[in-house]
Write a protein that holds these residues in place. Structure first.
Motif, PDB file in Angstrom:
ATOM      1  N   ASP A   1       7.955  -0.237  -5.053  1.00 42.73           N
ATOM      2  CA  ASP A   1       7.574   1.017  -5.695  1.00 42.73           C
ATOM      3  C   ASP A   1       6.170   0.897  -6.276  1.00 42.73           C
ATOM      4  O   ASP A   1       5.892  -0.021  -7.042  1.00 42.73           O
ATOM      5  CB  ASP A   1       8.553   1.364  -6.812  1.00 42.73           C
ATOM      6  CG  ASP A   1       9.858   1.912  -6.267  1.00 42.73           C
ATOM      7  OD1 ASP A   1       9.907   2.224  -5.060  1.00 42.73           O
ATOM      8  OD2 ASP A   1      10.811   2.039  -7.038  1.00 42.73           O
ATOM      9  N   CYS A   2       5.306   1.825  -5.901  1.00 46.48           N
ATOM     10  CA  CYS A   2       3.939   1.816  -6.419  1.00 46.48           C
ATOM     11  C   CYS A   2       3.977   2.025  -7.932  1.00 46.48           C
ATOM     12  O   CYS A   2       4.567   2.977  -8.414  1.00 46.48           O
ATOM     13  CB  CYS A   2       3.133   2.939  -5.762  1.00 46.48           C
ATOM     14  SG  CYS A   2       1.489   3.122  -6.494  1.00 46.48           S
ATOM     15  N   PRO A   3       3.354   1.100  -8.699  1.00 45.81           N
ATOM     16  CA  PRO A   3       3.401   1.238 -10.158  1.00 45.81           C
ATOM     17  C   PRO A   3       2.561   2.415 -10.657  1.00 45.81           C
ATOM     18  O   PRO A   3       2.704   2.831 -11.797  1.00 45.81           O
ATOM     19  CB  PRO A   3       2.832  -0.092 -10.658  1.00 45.81           C
ATOM     20  CG  PRO A   3       2.041  -0.636  -9.523  1.00 45.81           C
ATOM     21  CD  PRO A   3       2.649  -0.107  -8.265  1.00 45.81           C
ATOM     22  N   ARG A   4       1.677   2.933  -9.834  1.00 47.13           N
ATOM     23  CA  ARG A   4       0.811   4.026 -10.295  1.00 47.13           C
ATOM     24  C   ARG A   4       1.422   5.390 -10.046  1.00 47.13           C
ATOM     25  O   ARG A   4       1.305   6.284 -10.876  1.00 47.13           O
ATOM     26  CB  ARG A   4      -0.538   3.941  -9.594  1.00 47.13           C
ATOM     27  CG  ARG A   4      -1.367   2.791 -10.152  1.00 47.13           C
ATOM     28  CD  ARG A   4      -2.826   3.140 -10.114  1.00 47.13           C
ATOM     29  NE  ARG A   4      -3.525   2.351  -9.112  1.00 47.13           N
ATOM     30  CZ  ARG A   4      -4.767   2.618  -8.717  1.00 47.13           C
ATOM     31  NH1 ARG A   4      -5.401   3.644  -9.213  1.00 47.13           N
ATOM     32  NH2 ARG A   4      -5.330   1.874  -7.802  1.00 47.13           N
ATOM     33  N   CYS A   5       2.025   5.592  -8.886  1.00 46.46           N
ATOM     34  CA  CYS A   5       2.553   6.924  -8.582  1.00 46.46           C
ATOM     35  C   CYS A   5       4.051   6.899  -8.309  1.00 46.46           C
ATOM     36  O   CYS A   5       4.664   7.951  -8.185  1.00 46.46           O
ATOM     37  CB  CYS A   5       1.806   7.557  -7.416  1.00 46.46           C
ATOM     38  SG  CYS A   5       2.038   6.701  -5.855  1.00 46.46           S
ATOM     39  N   GLY A   6       4.656   5.717  -8.220  1.00 50.06           N
ATOM     40  CA  GLY A   6       6.106   5.655  -8.074  1.00 50.06           C
ATOM     41  C   GLY A   6       6.613   5.834  -6.653  1.00 50.06           C
ATOM     42  O   GLY A   6       7.802   5.728  -6.411  1.00 50.06           O
TER      43      GLY A   6
ATOM     44  N   PHE B   1       0.844  -1.190   0.000  1.00 52.94           N
ATOM     45  CA  PHE B   1       0.000   0.000   0.000  1.00 52.94           C
ATOM     46  C   PHE B   1       0.881   1.243   0.000  1.00 52.94           C
ATOM     47  O   PHE B   1       1.804   1.347   0.804  1.00 52.94           O
ATOM     48  CB  PHE B   1      -0.883   0.020   1.260  1.00 52.94           C
ATOM     49  CG  PHE B   1      -1.678  -1.230   1.441  1.00 52.94           C
ATOM     50  CD1 PHE B   1      -2.941  -1.346   0.893  1.00 52.94           C
ATOM     51  CD2 PHE B   1      -1.144  -2.300   2.143  1.00 52.94           C
ATOM     52  CE1 PHE B   1      -3.675  -2.516   1.055  1.00 52.94           C
ATOM     53  CE2 PHE B   1      -1.868  -3.473   2.314  1.00 52.94           C
ATOM     54  CZ  PHE B   1      -3.145  -3.580   1.766  1.00 52.94           C
ATOM     55  N   CYS B   2       0.578   2.173  -0.918  1.00 53.92           N
ATOM     56  CA  CYS B   2       1.350   3.408  -0.919  1.00 53.92           C
ATOM     57  C   CYS B   2       0.565   4.484  -0.181  1.00 53.92           C
ATOM     58  O   CYS B   2      -0.604   4.315   0.166  1.00 53.92           O
ATOM     59  CB  CYS B   2       1.688   3.861  -2.341  1.00 53.92           C
ATOM     60  SG  CYS B   2       0.381   4.797  -3.141  1.00 53.92           S
ATOM     61  N   VAL B   3       1.213   5.597   0.067  1.00 59.18           N
ATOM     62  CA  VAL B   3       0.621   6.662   0.870  1.00 59.18           C
ATOM     63  C   VAL B   3      -0.568   7.307   0.158  1.00 59.18           C
ATOM     64  O   VAL B   3      -1.404   7.951   0.779  1.00 59.18           O
ATOM     65  CB  VAL B   3       1.715   7.701   1.247  1.00 59.18           C
ATOM     66  CG1 VAL B   3       2.052   8.605   0.066  1.00 59.18           C
ATOM     67  CG2 VAL B   3       1.305   8.527   2.459  1.00 59.18           C
ATOM     68  N   ASN B   4      -0.677   7.107  -1.167  1.00 59.83           N
ATOM     69  CA  ASN B   4      -1.806   7.644  -1.919  1.00 59.83           C
ATOM     70  C   ASN B   4      -2.984   6.688  -1.971  1.00 59.83           C
ATOM     71  O   ASN B   4      -3.959   6.921  -2.684  1.00 59.83           O
ATOM     72  CB  ASN B   4      -1.364   7.982  -3.351  1.00 59.83           C
ATOM     73  CG  ASN B   4      -0.464   9.199  -3.373  1.00 59.83           C
ATOM     74  OD1 ASN B   4      -0.578  10.086  -2.536  1.00 59.83           O
ATOM     75  ND2 ASN B   4       0.448   9.242  -4.332  1.00 59.83           N
ATOM     76  N   GLY B   5      -2.903   5.555  -1.258  1.00 62.02           N
ATOM     77  CA  GLY B   5      -4.017   4.628  -1.198  1.00 62.02           C
ATOM     78  C   GLY B   5      -4.054   3.627  -2.340  1.00 62.02           C
ATOM     79  O   GLY B   5      -5.051   2.936  -2.525  1.00 62.02           O
ATOM     80  N   HIS B   6      -2.995   3.547  -3.130  1.00 58.20           N
ATOM     81  CA  HIS B   6      -2.957   2.547  -4.188  1.00 58.20           C
ATOM     82  C   HIS B   6      -2.518   1.201  -3.603  1.00 58.20           C
ATOM     83  O   HIS B   6      -1.779   1.147  -2.633  1.00 58.20           O
ATOM     84  CB  HIS B   6      -1.949   2.948  -5.282  1.00 58.20           C
ATOM     85  CG  HIS B   6      -2.237   4.292  -5.889  1.00 58.20           C
ATOM     86  ND1 HIS B   6      -1.250   5.191  -6.209  1.00 58.20           N
ATOM     87  CD2 HIS B   6      -3.408   4.874  -6.220  1.00 58.20           C
ATOM     88  CE1 HIS B   6      -1.808   6.276  -6.720  1.00 58.20           C
ATOM     89  NE2 HIS B   6      -3.115   6.118  -6.739  1.00 58.20           N
ATOM     90  N   GLU B   7      -2.999   0.145  -4.240  1.00 57.04           N
ATOM     91  CA  GLU B   7      -2.597  -1.199  -3.836  1.00 57.04           C
ATOM     92  C   GLU B   7      -1.910  -1.869  -5.006  1.00 57.04           C
ATOM     93  O   GLU B   7      -2.339  -1.721  -6.152  1.00 57.04           O
ATOM     94  CB  GLU B   7      -3.821  -2.054  -3.492  1.00 57.04           C
ATOM     95  CG  GLU B   7      -4.388  -1.807  -2.125  1.00 57.04           C
ATOM     96  CD  GLU B   7      -5.551  -2.759  -1.854  1.00 57.04           C
ATOM     97  OE1 GLU B   7      -6.512  -2.310  -1.236  1.00 57.04           O
ATOM     98  OE2 GLU B   7      -5.479  -3.924  -2.285  1.00 57.04           O
TER      99      GLU B   7
HETATM  100 ZN   LIG Z   1       0.627   4.941  -5.428  1.00 60.69          ZN
END
Ligand SMILES: [Zn+2]
Length: 112
Positions: free
Chosen positions: A56-61, A34-40
């Protein structure tokens, strides 16, 4: 053609998904990050390896962690510093004043 090479480079070894493409039946487990922006994101890892603490979050890095309640904080960017700020760090105000006076004196001399 540096740009083209860079783009192709990102496609090489595109991560755990390739294992599935090859159809190998090695035991795998999905770990959810889980990233700090709520992506999984749930990359799959070979069962025998220890998954990394962050991914590393694939959506926001941003770095993502396994604890949904406490994702890794976004890294603090270096505060922007102007060139003048760097100069001031190296030289005291008195030094600056002396240098200025020296430069002015030289200018006046040149004018005669
Ligand atoms: Zn993210």
């Amino acid at each position: 053609m540096a740009a083209g090479n860079a783009i192709r480079g990102t496609r090489v070894g595109s991560g755990p998904i390739r294992w599935a493409e090859r159809g190998e039946q090695a035991p795998r487990r999905s770990i959810t990050y889980f990233c700090v922006n709520g992506h999984e994101t749930s990359p799959a890892f070979a069962a025998e390896i220890t998954p990394p603490a962050t991914w590393d979050c694939p959506r926001c890095g941003l770095p993502a962690g396994q604890d949904e309640q406490a994702p890794p904080q976004r890294p603090q960017p270096e505060p922007y510093k102007s060139h003048l700020a760097y100069v001031k760090e190296r030289r005291s105000d008195a030094d600056g004043e002396a240098i200025l006076q020296e430069a002015l004196a030289r200018l006046r001399q040149r004018r005669g």
